[in-house]
Scaffold this active site. Structure first.
Site, PDB file in Angstrom:
ATOM      1  N   HIS A   1     -16.291 -18.859  21.889  1.00 17.06           N
ATOM      2  CA  HIS A   1     -17.673 -19.015  22.358  1.00 17.06           C
ATOM      3  C   HIS A   1     -18.282 -17.698  22.851  1.00 17.06           C
ATOM      4  O   HIS A   1     -19.301 -17.260  22.318  1.00 17.06           O
ATOM      5  CB  HIS A   1     -17.747 -20.130  23.409  1.00 17.06           C
ATOM      6  CG  HIS A   1     -19.059 -20.229  24.104  1.00 17.06           C
ATOM      7  ND1 HIS A   1     -20.218 -20.558  23.441  1.00 17.06           N
ATOM      8  CD2 HIS A   1     -19.421 -20.013  25.390  1.00 17.06           C
ATOM      9  CE1 HIS A   1     -21.231 -20.548  24.295  1.00 17.06           C
ATOM     10  NE2 HIS A   1     -20.767 -20.219  25.488  1.00 17.06           N
TER      11      HIS A   1
ATOM     12  N   HIS B   1     -19.994 -13.940  30.043  1.00 15.27           N
ATOM     13  CA  HIS B   1     -21.013 -14.794  30.654  1.00 15.27           C
ATOM     14  C   HIS B   1     -20.488 -16.073  31.293  1.00 15.27           C
ATOM     15  O   HIS B   1     -21.113 -16.615  32.186  1.00 15.27           O
ATOM     16  CB  HIS B   1     -22.156 -15.099  29.666  1.00 15.27           C
ATOM     17  CG  HIS B   1     -21.865 -16.209  28.703  1.00 15.27           C
ATOM     18  ND1 HIS B   1     -21.288 -15.980  27.480  1.00 15.27           N
ATOM     19  CD2 HIS B   1     -22.057 -17.548  28.787  1.00 15.27           C
ATOM     20  CE1 HIS B   1     -21.154 -17.139  26.845  1.00 15.27           C
ATOM     21  NE2 HIS B   1     -21.608 -18.107  27.622  1.00 15.27           N
TER      22      HIS B   1
ATOM     23  N   GLU C   1     -18.125 -18.825  36.156  1.00 12.03           N
ATOM     24  CA  GLU C   1     -18.244 -20.269  36.274  1.00 12.03           C
ATOM     25  C   GLU C   1     -16.966 -21.004  35.873  1.00 12.03           C
ATOM     26  O   GLU C   1     -16.585 -21.978  36.509  1.00 12.03           O
ATOM     27  CB  GLU C   1     -19.410 -20.743  35.405  1.00 12.03           C
ATOM     28  CG  GLU C   1     -19.946 -22.089  35.852  1.00 12.03           C
ATOM     29  CD  GLU C   1     -21.038 -22.599  34.931  1.00 12.03           C
ATOM     30  OE1 GLU C   1     -21.468 -21.842  34.043  1.00 12.03           O
ATOM     31  OE2 GLU C   1     -21.438 -23.753  35.119  1.00 12.03           O
ATOM     32  N   ASP C   2     -16.313 -20.530  34.828  1.00 21.20           N
ATOM     33  CA  ASP C   2     -15.237 -21.330  34.245  1.00 21.20           C
ATOM     34  C   ASP C   2     -13.824 -20.803  34.454  1.00 21.20           C
ATOM     35  O   ASP C   2     -12.871 -21.437  34.005  1.00 21.20           O
ATOM     36  CB  ASP C   2     -15.466 -21.482  32.729  1.00 21.20           C
ATOM     37  CG  ASP C   2     -16.703 -22.312  32.428  1.00 21.20           C
ATOM     38  OD1 ASP C   2     -17.125 -23.061  33.330  1.00 21.20           O
ATOM     39  OD2 ASP C   2     -17.248 -22.195  31.322  1.00 21.20           O
TER      40      ASP C   2
ATOM     41  N   ASP D   1     -26.373 -18.167  24.266  1.00 21.95           N
ATOM     42  CA  ASP D   1     -25.411 -19.175  24.703  1.00 21.95           C
ATOM     43  C   ASP D   1     -25.840 -20.556  24.191  1.00 21.95           C
ATOM     44  O   ASP D   1     -25.061 -21.302  23.609  1.00 21.95           O
ATOM     45  CB  ASP D   1     -25.364 -19.142  26.239  1.00 21.95           C
ATOM     46  CG  ASP D   1     -24.450 -20.180  26.835  1.00 21.95           C
ATOM     47  OD1 ASP D   1     -23.301 -20.298  26.371  1.00 21.95           O
ATOM     48  OD2 ASP D   1     -24.880 -20.866  27.798  1.00 21.95           O
TER      49      ASP D   1
ATOM     50  N   ASP E   1     -49.494 -27.309   3.171  1.00 24.25           N
ATOM     51  CA  ASP E   1     -49.135 -25.955   3.615  1.00 24.25           C
ATOM     52  C   ASP E   1     -47.726 -25.866   4.180  1.00 24.25           C
ATOM     53  O   ASP E   1     -47.489 -25.288   5.217  1.00 24.25           O
ATOM     54  CB  ASP E   1     -50.161 -25.413   4.611  1.00 24.25           C
ATOM     55  CG  ASP E   1     -50.421 -26.396   5.730  1.00 24.25           C
ATOM     56  OD1 ASP E   1     -49.793 -27.474   5.727  1.00 24.25           O
ATOM     57  OD2 ASP E   1     -51.235 -26.071   6.596  1.00 24.25           O
TER      58      ASP E   1
HETATM   59 MN    MN Z   1     -21.524 -20.318  27.555  1.00 24.06          MN
END
Ligand code: MN
Length: 714
Positions: free
Chosen positions: A48, A72, A76-77, A139, A259
């Site tokens: 990712h 990134h 958080e993870d 992301d 169009d």
């Molecule tokens: Mn992410």
């Protein structure tokens, strides 16, 4: 899965001198901390951040952004800490990664989509560095590409949020290819049936359409060449979501949308654009009102082009855009021109400044040799004048910078504002004056029957709060004046054996209202309360015959003139009421500096007493009203003092001299001689305020043979 080497290749291609070491280190760190984590797809998690970094490299971003892209998700993870990131990659990378982490904390459900505009603005405002938004978009783009691995319910939620918020942000920043991809992938998950239908309809006659595209393109080119206009003609397909939107908005069947393909004619110079337009209009009939000259009048975001729609060779509508090479480069370089036209919204000044700024940045990106210089330019403050806060239910409210909980309360409901007594910010009690910040969760505490305070006007920031508070004060003032005016009228009318309330219903009263220039009886009565009209004036108007008795009139007249004379002192302000009749209690003779309170008196306005006055304490508390000294008034007030002294020759003269020397008048004097050669003097003097009185008392105390000096009530 993209490999780090592919990313490095892309970076070197765009920036031959790019610093690659930081990208390498970020990759190694990210691989280590994400080790063992899996995506829902079953791939290692590292895929990712790598894909995100790849998208960022495609956007031609710098090494710092790409390193931040690789990192990134680590705060958080994973167990990685902000300090680690800062030590290893520097404060810029940490700043960007923290920004992305902060934005990831925000999730919005579909009930909030009507607030999409506020949410978009809030997200832009929270990211003070444009690179935070770009990483967030990359992301989201990768997450949308792998959305099939999520559960159905989650897919819908993410797709809706993407469509409402992220696709629009991409459009605003002019990253049009991301906008299109986000729209189409969201559309696919939100309405797969419609999506497949349009997909198959578009591909159905693909061959025929391609042929048509080539034919029209060649025809335009040929005509332009015949007129010596060198140009490039491009044909393009609209994305599925745009086609779908057009079908819905204009209520058209797919067959009626001609169009799906648009054409763009690119020339060298501006005069050639108008020439080309003339040619097109000569070839095919233009559709009324569809012509837009964005060259003569550029859009706020600097977009320039000529737009026209014509009836083409087989009776179909064709959209054509004509512009110069320069204009084309500007339109594609990033900060898109398209969104306001496509979405039918106008751009405010703030936004257009931002556009100009970012556009400039994107265009000149290659010129920033020095990374510091670039960095200085990527810090943004998109909405410096607004803050975005949440209700406890998660609703977003937009307020001007510096707004307080009171402003917030009034945006919810006027009554919430009026009865606001406290606030909690992020769960903690706060004062009503506290400045709100973006991201705050604000809860308002209300108390029934609580009322707005005049002080609030000193710190509220919104027009709504200000006007609602003023309105409330005005109504209160009027209500009080009506009550007061009514009491005054009832009492005066009774003196003439007239029933005021009975008279109210008669025609004469209506005439009186008209005579004094008012619309309603209430206005008339309120003005009695304000002291602008006397009850006697009304009595004269409603009962021209018989004339009120001479004697009564003179008594009443005297009282009124007495009251009015007092009123002119204006040394006291009655809370919530302007221009009211004021008297001072003879029982306690208040002077400025004393604590005072007011009582609405039967008939004659407000009487001011000292707070401790026995008479005041006996009054009905319901008639009590807050009063304060008017600091700007320059009145003088009578006050009584009592002096105990030894009776000696010239003593009174000495006392009088001291009083005069201190700038006070003596209004009255009484002396009692006691048996033991002592004396008591009662003096009424006129003073400015308590301080003035204190000065005089101290001066008298210094006179020889004076034992004691004190202020007395009566
Ligand atoms: Mn992410």
């Amino acid at each position: 899965m993209i490999r780090i080497n592919d990313i490095i290749d892309k970076i070197t291609e765009n920036h031959p001198d790019a610093e690659l070491d930081i990208v390498d280190r970020a990759y190694i760190f990210s691989a280590r901390v994400h080790d063992g984590q899996m995506r829902l797809s079953g791939e290692p998690y590292l895929s990712h951040p790598l894909e995100v970094a790849g998208i960022l490299a495609d956007m031609k971003l710098d090494s710092i952004s790409i390193a931040a892209g690789l990192l990134h998700d680590v705060i958080e993870d994973t167990y990685a800490t902000p300090d680690e990131i800062k030590n290893m990659f520097g404060p810029e990378v940490l700043h960007i990664v923290s920004g992305v982490t902060k934005l990831s904390g925000l999730t919005f459900d579909s009930s909030q989509t009507r607030q999409a505009e506020s949410i978009r603005k809030m997200i832009l405002a929270m990211a003070d560095d444009i690179r935070v938004i770009l990483i967030k978009l990359a992301d989201r783009l990768h997450n949308m590409r792998t959305l099939q691995f999520h559960k159905e319910s989650k897919r819908r939620k993410i797709a809706q949020e993407t469509l409402d918020i992220y696709a629009s942000i991409a459009a605003r920043l002019g990253i049009y290819w991301i906008k299109k991809e986000l729209e189409d992938s969201s559309f696919k998950y939100l309405d797969s049936e419609e999506y497949s239908r349009i997909e198959s309809l578009v591909s159905e006659d693909k061959e025929g359409r391609e042929k048509y595209l080539e034919t029209v393109k060649d025809y335009i080119e040929k005509k332009m060449n015949e007129a010596d206009l060198e140009c490039e003609v491009r044909g393009r397909y609209k994305n599925f979501y745009s086609i779908y939107q057009k079908m819905i908005k204009q209520n058209l069947a797919f067959e009626d949308i001609y169009d799906i393909i648009g054409f763009r004619i690119i020339l060298d110079r501006i005069p050639q654009c108008y020439e080309a337009l003339g040619l097109i209009h000569a070839l095919w009939k233009p559709v009324d009102k569809k012509f837009k000259d964005y060259i003569g009048v550029p859009k706020h975001n600097m977009y320039q082009s000529l737009h026209t729609t014509v009836i083409g060779p087989v009776g179909e509508r064709i959209e054509i855009q004509i512009r110069t090479r320069d204009m084309d480069r500007v339109a594609k370089s990033g900060i898109a021109a398209h969104w306001s036209y496509k979405e039918g919204k106008s751009i405010d000044e703030n936004m257009s400044k931002t556009f100009a700024w970012i556009q400039n940045l994107v265009e000149n990106q290659a010129d920033f040799r020095n990374p510091d210089e670039f960095l200085e330019n990527v810090r943004i403050d998109l909405f410096p004048d607004e803050v975005y806060v949440f209700t406890p239910d998660g609703e977003i409210k937009s307020l001007p910078r510096g707004a307080t909980p009171i402003d917030f309360a009034y945006t919810i409901h006027t009554e919430v504002g009026n009865q606001c007594t406290g606030a909690k910010i992020n769960g903690r009690l706060s004062t009503l004056k506290n400045e709100l910040h973006t991201g705050n969760i604000v809860e308002i505490i209300t108390t029934k029957n609580h009322h707005p305070s005049k002080d609030w006007l000193n710190f509220v920031k919104t027009v709504k709060a200000r006007s609602r508070i003023r309105q409330w004060i005005k109504i209160q003032e009027k209500e009080r004046s009506i009550t007061l005016g009514r009491e005054m009228c009832e009492k005066s009318f009774r003196k003439y054996r007239l029933n005021f309330n009975a008279l109210l219903k008669l025609e004469e009263m209506g005439k009186a209202v008209e005579h004094f220039g008012f619309k309603t009886v209430d206005d008339l009565i309120a003005n009695v309360g304000y002291g602008k009209i006397t009850p006697l004036q009304i009595i004269r108007k409603v009962t021209p015959k018989p004339e009120p008795k001479e004697e009564n009139e003179s008594i009443l007249g005297r009282i009124i003139s007495h009251v009015r004379k007092k009123k002119h002192r204006a040394g006291v302000i009655v809370s919530g009421v302007d221009d009211i009749l004021i008297k001072f209690g003879k029982c306690c003779r208040p002077i400025p500096g004393d604590f005072i309170t007011g009582y609405i008196t039967q008939g004659y306005g407000v009487t001011v007493h000292r707070t401790g006055c026995v008479n005041a304490l006996k009054m009905n508390p319901e008639r009590q009203i807050d009063v304060e000294w008017n600091k700007n008034a320059t009145e003088t007030y009578p006050v009584k003092i009592c002096i105990s002294c030894h009776d000696r020759v010239g003593l009174l003269a000495d006392i009088a001299a001291n009083i005069t020397k201190n700038g006070a008048n003596i209004l009255g004097l009484k002396t009692e001689i006691l048996e033991n050669k002592s004396a008591i003097c009662f003096l009424t003097i006129e003073v400015k305020d308590a301080e003035h009185l204190h000065k005089i008392i101290s001066a008298i105390k210094k006179v020889g043979f004076v034992y004691k000096v004190k202020r007395i009530d009566r």
